[in-house]
Design an enzyme around this catalytic site. Structure first.
Site, PDB file in Angstrom:
ATOM      1  N   TYR A 127      44.096  37.265  39.376  1.00  0.00           N
ATOM      2  CA  TYR A 127      43.516  37.418  38.027  1.00  0.00           C
ATOM      3  C   TYR A 127      43.342  36.048  37.371  1.00  0.00           C
ATOM      4  O   TYR A 127      42.258  35.707  36.881  1.00  0.00           O
ATOM      5  CB  TYR A 127      44.409  38.312  37.149  1.00  0.00           C
ATOM      6  CG  TYR A 127      44.052  38.188  35.682  1.00  0.00           C
ATOM      7  CD1 TYR A 127      42.893  38.768  35.185  1.00  0.00           C
ATOM      8  CD2 TYR A 127      44.839  37.440  34.806  1.00  0.00           C
ATOM      9  CE1 TYR A 127      42.528  38.617  33.851  1.00  0.00           C
ATOM     10  CE2 TYR A 127      44.491  37.280  33.474  1.00  0.00           C
ATOM     11  CZ  TYR A 127      43.335  37.870  32.994  1.00  0.00           C
ATOM     12  OH  TYR A 127      42.978  37.702  31.676  1.00  0.00           O
TER      13      TYR A 127
ATOM     14  N   LYS B 127      39.895  33.501  36.169  1.00  0.00           N
ATOM     15  CA  LYS B 127      39.628  32.814  34.896  1.00  0.00           C
ATOM     16  C   LYS B 127      39.409  31.319  35.124  1.00  0.00           C
ATOM     17  O   LYS B 127      38.556  30.700  34.481  1.00  0.00           O
ATOM     18  CB  LYS B 127      40.784  33.052  33.914  1.00  0.00           C
ATOM     19  CG  LYS B 127      40.920  34.506  33.478  1.00  0.00           C
ATOM     20  CD  LYS B 127      39.699  35.010  32.730  1.00  0.00           C
ATOM     21  CE  LYS B 127      39.824  36.459  32.323  1.00  0.00           C
ATOM     22  NZ  LYS B 127      38.607  37.004  31.715  1.00  0.00           N
TER      23      LYS B 127
ATOM     24  N   SER C 134      42.039  32.650  29.430  1.00  0.00           N
ATOM     25  CA  SER C 134      43.423  33.119  29.273  1.00  0.00           C
ATOM     26  C   SER C 134      44.382  31.955  29.450  1.00  0.00           C
ATOM     27  O   SER C 134      44.102  31.023  30.221  1.00  0.00           O
ATOM     28  CB  SER C 134      43.673  34.177  30.357  1.00  0.00           C
ATOM     29  OG  SER C 134      45.044  34.350  30.581  1.00  0.00           O
TER      30      SER C 134
HETATM   31  P1  NAD Z   1      40.307  45.723  28.184  1.00  0.00           P
HETATM   32  O1  NAD Z   1      40.555  46.215  29.564  1.00  0.00           O
HETATM   33  O2  NAD Z   1      40.843  46.505  27.048  1.00  0.00           O
HETATM   34  O3  NAD Z   1      38.747  45.523  27.941  1.00  0.00           O
HETATM   35  C1  NAD Z   1      37.876  45.096  28.941  1.00  0.00           C
HETATM   36  C2  NAD Z   1      36.714  46.069  28.978  1.00  0.00           C
HETATM   37  O4  NAD Z   1      35.769  45.641  29.950  1.00  0.00           O
HETATM   38  C3  NAD Z   1      37.152  47.481  29.365  1.00  0.00           C
HETATM   39  O5  NAD Z   1      36.749  48.402  28.367  1.00  0.00           O
HETATM   40  C4  NAD Z   1      36.466  47.741  30.702  1.00  0.00           C
HETATM   41  O6  NAD Z   1      36.083  49.088  30.832  1.00  0.00           O
HETATM   42  C5  NAD Z   1      35.290  46.781  30.668  1.00  0.00           C
HETATM   43  N1  NAD Z   1      34.852  46.283  31.974  1.00  0.00           N
HETATM   44  C6  NAD Z   1      35.605  45.711  32.937  1.00  0.00           C
HETATM   45  N2  NAD Z   1      34.852  45.375  33.994  1.00  0.00           N
HETATM   46  C7  NAD Z   1      33.568  45.727  33.692  1.00  0.00           C
HETATM   47  C8  NAD Z   1      32.332  45.636  34.378  1.00  0.00           C
HETATM   48  N3  NAD Z   1      32.247  45.132  35.605  1.00  0.00           N
HETATM   49  N4  NAD Z   1      31.214  46.095  33.763  1.00  0.00           N
HETATM   50  C9  NAD Z   1      31.279  46.620  32.518  1.00  0.00           C
HETATM   51  N5  NAD Z   1      32.422  46.743  31.836  1.00  0.00           N
HETATM   52  C10 NAD Z   1      33.556  46.302  32.404  1.00  0.00           C
HETATM   53  O7  NAD Z   1      40.825  44.206  28.129  1.00  0.00           O
HETATM   54  P2  NAD Z   1      41.071  43.271  26.849  1.00  0.00           P
HETATM   55  O8  NAD Z   1      42.542  43.155  26.650  1.00  0.00           O
HETATM   56  O9  NAD Z   1      40.210  43.681  25.740  1.00  0.00           O
HETATM   57  O10 NAD Z   1      40.597  41.890  27.457  1.00  0.00           O
HETATM   58  C11 NAD Z   1      39.317  41.372  27.172  1.00  0.00           C
HETATM   59  C12 NAD Z   1      39.161  40.023  27.859  1.00  0.00           C
HETATM   60  O11 NAD Z   1      40.177  39.146  27.418  1.00  0.00           O
HETATM   61  C13 NAD Z   1      39.304  40.088  29.387  1.00  0.00           C
HETATM   62  O12 NAD Z   1      38.374  39.181  29.939  1.00  0.00           O
HETATM   63  C14 NAD Z   1      40.719  39.617  29.631  1.00  0.00           C
HETATM   64  O13 NAD Z   1      40.854  39.027  30.896  1.00  0.00           O
HETATM   65  C15 NAD Z   1      40.864  38.580  28.529  1.00  0.00           C
HETATM   66  N6  NAD Z   1      42.262  38.349  28.132  1.00  0.00           N
HETATM   67  C16 NAD Z   1      43.036  39.388  27.720  1.00  0.00           C
HETATM   68  C17 NAD Z   1      44.363  39.170  27.363  1.00  0.00           C
HETATM   69  C18 NAD Z   1      45.250  40.314  26.948  1.00  0.00           C
HETATM   70  O14 NAD Z   1      46.473  40.151  27.002  1.00  0.00           O
HETATM   71  N7  NAD Z   1      44.713  41.439  26.505  1.00  0.00           N
HETATM   72  C19 NAD Z   1      44.882  37.866  27.403  1.00  0.00           C
HETATM   73  C20 NAD Z   1      44.048  36.825  27.807  1.00  0.00           C
HETATM   74  C21 NAD Z   1      42.722  37.069  28.177  1.00  0.00           C
HETATM   75  C1  WQD Z   2      55.559  39.203  27.593  1.00  0.00           C
HETATM   76  C2  WQD Z   2      57.048  38.940  27.744  1.00  0.00           C
HETATM   77  C3  WQD Z   2      57.974  39.645  29.840  1.00  0.00           C
HETATM   78  C4  WQD Z   2      57.602  43.944  29.291  1.00  0.00           C
HETATM   79  C5  WQD Z   2      50.259  38.688  30.333  1.00  0.00           C
HETATM   80  C6  WQD Z   2      49.409  38.075  31.412  1.00  0.00           C
HETATM   81  C7  WQD Z   2      48.640  36.907  30.861  1.00  0.00           C
HETATM   82  C8  WQD Z   2      47.868  37.301  29.627  1.00  0.00           C
HETATM   83  C9  WQD Z   2      48.745  37.952  28.624  1.00  0.00           C
HETATM   84  C10 WQD Z   2      45.682  38.063  30.278  1.00  0.00           C
HETATM   85  C11 WQD Z   2      57.411  38.418  29.132  1.00  0.00           C
HETATM   86  C12 WQD Z   2      58.598  40.398  28.684  1.00  0.00           C
HETATM   87  C13 WQD Z   2      57.534  42.580  29.089  1.00  0.00           C
HETATM   88  C14 WQD Z   2      58.882  44.585  29.301  1.00  0.00           C
HETATM   89  C15 WQD Z   2      59.916  42.453  28.890  1.00  0.00           C
HETATM   90  N1  WQD Z   2      46.870  38.273  29.935  1.00  0.00           N
HETATM   91  N2  WQD Z   2      58.668  41.850  28.901  1.00  0.00           N
HETATM   92  N3  WQD Z   2      59.985  43.805  29.098  1.00  0.00           N
HETATM   93  O1  WQD Z   2      53.250  38.382  31.127  1.00  0.00           O
HETATM   94  O2  WQD Z   2      53.328  36.920  29.033  1.00  0.00           O
HETATM   95  O3  WQD Z   2      51.189  37.725  29.881  1.00  0.00           O
HETATM   96  O4  WQD Z   2      49.449  39.059  29.241  1.00  0.00           O
HETATM   97  O5  WQD Z   2      45.107  37.027  30.442  1.00  0.00           O
HETATM   98  O6  WQD Z   2      47.790  36.467  31.865  1.00  0.00           O
HETATM   99  O7  WQD Z   2      50.262  37.656  32.456  1.00  0.00           O
HETATM  100  O8  WQD Z   2      52.705  39.352  28.825  1.00  0.00           O
HETATM  101  O9  WQD Z   2      53.327  41.322  27.521  1.00  0.00           O
HETATM  102  O10 WQD Z   2      53.591  41.400  30.034  1.00  0.00           O
HETATM  103  O11 WQD Z   2      55.120  39.983  28.706  1.00  0.00           O
HETATM  104  O12 WQD Z   2      60.943  41.804  28.726  1.00  0.00           O
HETATM  105  O13 WQD Z   2      59.003  45.790  29.513  1.00  0.00           O
HETATM  106  O14 WQD Z   2      57.743  40.172  27.599  1.00  0.00           O
HETATM  107  O15 WQD Z   2      58.948  39.319  30.802  1.00  0.00           O
HETATM  108  O16 WQD Z   2      58.419  37.476  28.951  1.00  0.00           O
HETATM  109  P1  WQD Z   2      52.733  38.054  29.791  1.00  0.00           P
HETATM  110  P2  WQD Z   2      53.652  40.611  28.784  1.00  0.00           P
END
Ligand code: NAD
Ligand code: WQD
Length: 343
Positions: free
Chosen positions: A154, A158, A129
């Site tokens: 969190y 990572k 991430s």
């Molecule tokens: P999500 O929550 O939709 O999907 C993750 C899935 O993993 C879920 O369905 C959950 O039930 C399953 N899970 C969690 N812990 C588990 C465990 N111990 N055993 C089996 N299953 C488990 O999340 P996502 O948005 O699809 O994210 C996927 C990956 O990408 C994650 O590692 C997240 O940290 C990373 N990521 C997501 C974002 C984002 O904004 N969505 C950004 C950066 C990184």
């Molecule tokens: C985006 C922008 C808010 C909601 C998060 C995690 C990051 C990564 C991606 C996993 C920001 C603004 C939001 C609202 C707003 N995830 N906002 N009003 O915080 O950039 O990143 O998701 O790895 O680790 O921190 O994403 O979608 O929450 O926010 O103004 O009601 O939107 O302040 O600037 P963020 P977000």
């Protein structure tokens, strides 16, 4: 035995399910999923089947359970690679319950790496991430930038995950890539699959679409006094299917032995910083809906701006994003309407 199976962990989740779709439509791998359904449901796999005409078997086990994990590998000796999405991902929840995050995210990765070693799994792709960068001073962020202190448990899971992988490959033949996603948004272009978490969303795009649908009366732009071009925060929004495709490209890059290191890291973003107000404007333009919003206080823990340097993923992986900001918005809106229809 021809090893032709890819294990996707977190296959019922948001990014995992979009990756299943691309794997099923664009490759000839057999695919299975492990997902304990903590933040998802099996309905997702029905949606994947509706789009691809193919079914995926899910093992609803917890990756922290090493015995159950070993049974999955016993049943599937043809696994050649793992794409590891499964994790808990809420920043505020991780602040409230750090041990839950350390246990889930770190132990599940540890178990997977142990079995990777025991069963000679060749390829491993890890969901990292942009949050690993911490509070950065240099933009856009390049993979070589030294990581700052993690801003949440969190983000720390990572950082730790990347370190574990780096140490792991030092004594292992497994080829590993960590992909650092920026802000994944949107839904499958069909509008038939998208993010459907069990917990109420806090991310910008679902808040926008719920406001547009009238499920929320109004929304707040968190902060209008940042040192950015319009005062709101800048992020690098990237379509979930572009992110999904990067996993297939990364896997193929390893299989084709194009990698020069057995552990490497790539950013996944568009390279374009978009402000919150610009995101709202793009949504209003493509949907014709006027959003009811106010510009309010800053949200604790937000950085003013972060966006990705895409040089490395473009030059080495040959990955380029294909879906525009407008289409990110349109797909998110289609999906919101689909969810309302389904309920
Ligand atoms: P999500 O929550 O939709 O999907 C993750 C899935 O993993 C879920 O369905 C959950 O039930 C399953 N899970 C969690 N812990 C588990 C465990 N111990 N055993 C089996 N299953 C488990 O999340 P996502 O948005 O699809 O994210 C996927 C990956 O990408 C994650 O590692 C997240 O940290 C990373 N990521 C997501 C974002 C984002 O904004 N969505 C950004 C950066 C990184
Ligand atoms: C985006 C922008 C808010 C909601 C998060 C995690 C990051 C990564 C991606 C996993 C920001 C603004 C939001 C609202 C707003 N995830 N906002 N009003 O915080 O950039 O990143 O998701 O790895 O680790 O921190 O994403 O979608 O929450 O926010 O103004 O009601 O939107 O302040 O600037 P963020 P977000």
């Amino acid at each position: 035995m021809l090893k032709n199976k890819i294990l996707v962990t977190g296959g019922c989740g948001y990014i995992g399910s979009h990756t299943l779709i691309e794997l099923l439509l664009r490759t000839s791998y057999n695919v299975i999923s492990i997902d304990n359904l903590h933040n998802s449901s099996l309905k997702t796999l029905e949606r994947v089947a509706a789009i691809t005409n193919k079914t995926v078997k899910n093992y609803a086990i917890d990756l922290c359970d090493a015995t159950a994990l070993a049974q999955v590998f016993d049943e599937n000796p043809d696994i050649v690679g793992i794409i590891h999405f499964a994790a808990l991902k809420s920043v505020p929840e991780s602040v409230a319950q750090p041990l839950l995050y350390y246990r889930n995210n770190v132990v599940s990765l540890l178990n997977l790496l142990e079995i990777t070693q025991q069963r000679n799994i060749n390829y491993f792709i890890f969901s990292s991430s942009c949050s690993v960068y911490g509070n950065v001073a240099t933009l856009p962020v390049h993979e070589n930038l030294p990581l700052q202190k993690a801003e949440s448990p969190y983000a720390y899971t990572k950082q730790v995950g990347e370190e574990m992988l780096k140490d792991f490959v030092a004594n292992s033949p497994t080829q590993v890539i960590a992909l650092r996603y920026f802000n994944p948004v949107g839904a499958h272009v069909s509008g038939l699959n998208g993010e459907d978490p069990r917990n109420p969303p806090t991310n910008l795009l679902p808040i926008i679409t719920q406001t547009a649908a009238g499920l929320r009366k109004s929304m707040t732009v968190f902060g209008g006094d940042y040192a950015t071009r319009d005062g709101s925060c800048v992020r690098d929004y990237v379509h979930v299917s572009d992110i999904a495709n990067a996993h297939i490209i990364a896997l193929q890059y390893l299989i084709d032995q194009k990698n020069t290191k057995n552990f490497d890291i790539f950013n996944l973003g568009t390279g374009n910083g978009i402000t919150v107000l610009e995101a709202i404007e793009a949504f209003e333009k493509v949907t014709g809906i006027t959003l009811n919003y106010i510009v309010g206080e800053r949200r604790g823990g937000d950085v003013a701006a972060i966006y990705s340097d895409t040089t490395k993923s473009s030059n080495l992986l040959g990955w380029k994003t294909e879906i525009s900001l407008d289409d990110m918005m349109l797909s998110a809106w289609k999906w919101q309407q689909q969810m309302i229809k389904e309920r």
